[in-house]
Design a protein around this motif. Structure first.
Motif, short mmCIF file in Angstrom:
data_model
loop_
_atom_site.label_atom_id
_atom_site.label_comp_id
_atom_site.label_asym_id
_atom_site.label_seq_id
_atom_site.Cartn_x
_atom_site.Cartn_y
_atom_site.Cartn_z
N HIS A 85 0.82 -1.17 -0.08
CA HIS A 85 -0.01 -0.10 0.11
C HIS A 85 0.90 1.19 0.02
O HIS A 85 1.89 1.18 0.63
CB HIS A 85 -0.94 -0.13 1.18
N GLY A 147 -2.22 -0.75 -3.24
CA GLY A 147 -3.31 -0.31 -2.45
C GLY A 147 -3.14 1.01 -2.37
O GLY A 147 -2.17 1.72 -2.09
N GLU A 150 -5.11 1.84 3.00
CA GLU A 150 -4.97 0.42 3.97
C GLU A 150 -5.02 0.80 5.22
O GLU A 150 -5.26 0.36 6.30
CB GLU A 150 -3.75 -0.36 3.57
N TRP A 154 -9.55 0.31 3.76
CA TRP A 154 -9.49 -0.54 2.83
C TRP A 154 -10.40 -0.58 1.58
O TRP A 154 -10.71 -1.52 1.06
CB TRP A 154 -9.51 -1.91 3.40
N THR A 158 -10.63 -3.19 -1.73
CA THR A 158 -11.97 -3.92 -1.85
C THR A 158 -12.36 -3.60 -3.34
O THR A 158 -12.95 -4.46 -3.99
CB THR A 158 -12.88 -3.53 -0.70
N HIS A 375 -12.34 -6.01 10.62
CA HIS A 375 -11.67 -7.12 9.94
C HIS A 375 -11.32 -8.20 10.57
O HIS A 375 -11.13 -7.96 11.80
CB HIS A 375 -10.12 -6.44 9.37
N TYR A 412 -2.75 -6.67 4.57
CA TYR A 412 -3.67 -6.91 3.17
C TYR A 412 -3.95 -8.32 3.25
O TYR A 412 -4.58 -9.08 2.37
CB TYR A 412 -3.00 -6.52 2.14
N ALA A 415 -7.17 -9.57 3.34
CA ALA A 415 -7.87 -9.07 2.14
C ALA A 415 -8.21 -10.35 1.11
O ALA A 415 -9.14 -10.17 0.33
CB ALA A 415 -7.44 -7.99 1.57
#
Length: 463
Positions: A85, A147, A150, A154, A158, A375, A412, A415
């Motif tokens: 990220h 990314g 982050e 997120w 996504t 998360h 991540y 993710a």
């Protein structure tokens, strides 16, 4: 170890360092959304800079609507992902160098993001460049995915994963070596109260603290109107329990109070000194002019206070795999109508977030509590194909015995399926992410890139 790949990587050292320094100069803290810049103009600039670099290095690149992007090597076969990220937390205070200056000193690169996560992400990109330069004929594909938010929600990753192919296996260079096989669950709770009608007492004109939920608040400020002599009498006898320091400025019938703490990563709040906690401790001793604000201060001071383990909230606990639950009081804000705070909780792998939320709501009864940015925990078996592969490569390149870890931080890796955090910090290294003078040894970045280059060689030729 493939020597041709390693030699190619070593020849790229200076170019890699320069690329990291240039990216660090972009202050890519999430900002207000603008046209074609969903996370602010500086985050967009960082993404564009990384993709331009990928193009210059000869890779196929793709910008996914400025929410994220990727660099790819290989045209067919299985897809392996590296999720990094480019956004950073706010720089905060207490730096000895310009946080966006691209400074090299004593063998370290200094700057916001050099550890978390610009430096490692660009090191991975140059590892891929080394494999390409070595003439490896890829039978699979590798994507370095960039990314963009982050640190604050997120939304970028996504959006990306809803529109792009999801890798079969992935790593993220956003933690420690050897690798992280379990990550605690992460959740924010925002709690608020309307300040209410004005009555007799000290009037809080301004109240603020902290910069992000996942940073220990290093600064907090209150501007108070009322009997300043009485206020000073209370203040001069007040000693914070957490060693925060206090200074103040008088201006007629107002007193501005400035509390200074020590920042740390929100996953390890016990390592910092929380300025918000000290300020609320002081305010709790005053009669305030607004009943709602008074209730907020008393409730939060008693149920959160200086604690970092959630004892008074009723959620303290531990599991053997991932350790204790932690609570970080990240931000505090007052506006014309209400006061609100945000806590960042990291809970053990085998805990239940729904029950945590119910208990937080009960403990903070009288305040409105809203869940944000949840998360789930991550767990990857040490016997999995990915873990075994990474352990073997790490031991072959470094000559050191692999170490498997769990963390309270969130990466991540959670993710996507079949993913773990892999580097960049080596055992025994100081953790400086989210702190003043964030820094990483150049030699460590180089070693990380060497490890990743060998990983990529295996993925592209033998997976």
């Amino acid at each position: 170890m493939n020597k041709r790949v390693d030699d190619a990587l070593m020849s790229l050292k200076e170019e890699m360092i320069e690329a990291i320094l240039e990216l660090v100069k972009i202050p890519s803290v999430q900002g207000e959304p603008e046209k074609e810049a969903p996370f602010g103009i500086n985050v967009k600039k960082a993404l564009e800079e990384a993709l331009k670099l990928g193009e210059r290095l000869g890779f196929v690149v793709k910008n996914v609507d400025n929410y994220a992007g990727h660099v790819q090597y290989g045209n067919s076969g299985k897809l392996f992902g590296v999720l990094g990220h480019l956004d950073v937390v706010p720089e905060g205070t207490g730096w000895s160098v310009d946080p966006y200056g691209g400074v090299i000193k004593d063998g370290y690169i200094f700057g916001r993001g050099v550890v978390d996560d610009k430096g490692p992400t660009i090191a991975a990109l140059y590892a891929l460049k080394a494999v390409k330069d070595a003439g490896v004929d890829p039978k699979n594909r590798i994507r370095i995915i960039f990314g963009t938010n982050e640190e604050s929600g997120w939304g970028g990753i996504t959006y990306y994963l809803e529109r792009e192919e999801v890798p079969e296996m992935s790593v993220t260079p956003d933690a420690t070596f050897t690798l992280i096989y379990a990550e605690k669950g992460i959740v924010n709770y925002r709690f608020s109260k309307r300040t209410g009608e004005k009555k007799k007492g000290f009037e809080i004109i301004e109240l603020k603290g902290g910069e992000a939920s996942n940073m220990v608040a290093a600064d907090a400020t209150a501007v108070i109107k009322g009997d300043v002599d009485q206020l000073l009498a209370v203040l001069e006898s007040f000693v914070p329990e957490n060693k925060a320091t206090i200074r103040w400025e008088r201006n007629n019938d107002t007193l501005a109070i400035f509390v200074k703490g020590v920042s740390a990563h929100g996953s390890k709040p016990e390592m910092g000194v929380n300025a918000i906690s000290a300020l609320l401790d002081f305010l709790e001793k005053l009669e305030l002019s607004r009943a709602g604000l008074q209730e907020f201060v008393k409730t939060v001071a008693s149920k959160i206070g200086y604690e970092t383990d959630g004892t008074s909230l009723g959620i303290a606990g531990y599991d053997k795999m991932s350790g204790p639950l932690t609570v970080n009081f990240g931000t505090l804000r007052l506006n014309a109508e209400k006061v609100e705070g945000v806590i960042n909780i990291r809970y053990p792998v085998f805990f239940n977030e729904e029950r945590i939320k119910m208990q937080v709501e009960e403990a903070l009864k009288g305040l409105e509590v809203v869940r944000e940015h949840h998360h789930d925990p991550l767990y990857m078996s040490p016997d999995s194909e990915l873990v075994k592969l990474l352990v073997d490569i790490y031991e072959n390149v470094t000559g050191e015995k692999a170490q498997l870890h769990t963390i309270g931080g969130g990466t991540y890796a959670r993710a996507v399926p079949n993913a773990v955090a892999f580097g960049p910090l080596f055992p025994g290294r100081e953790e400086t992410e989210h702190q003043p003078d964030e820094r990483i040894l150049i030699d460590d970045l180089l070693m990380m890139a060497r490890i990743y280059a060998q990983l990529f060689y295996i993925i592209l030729t033998q997976w």
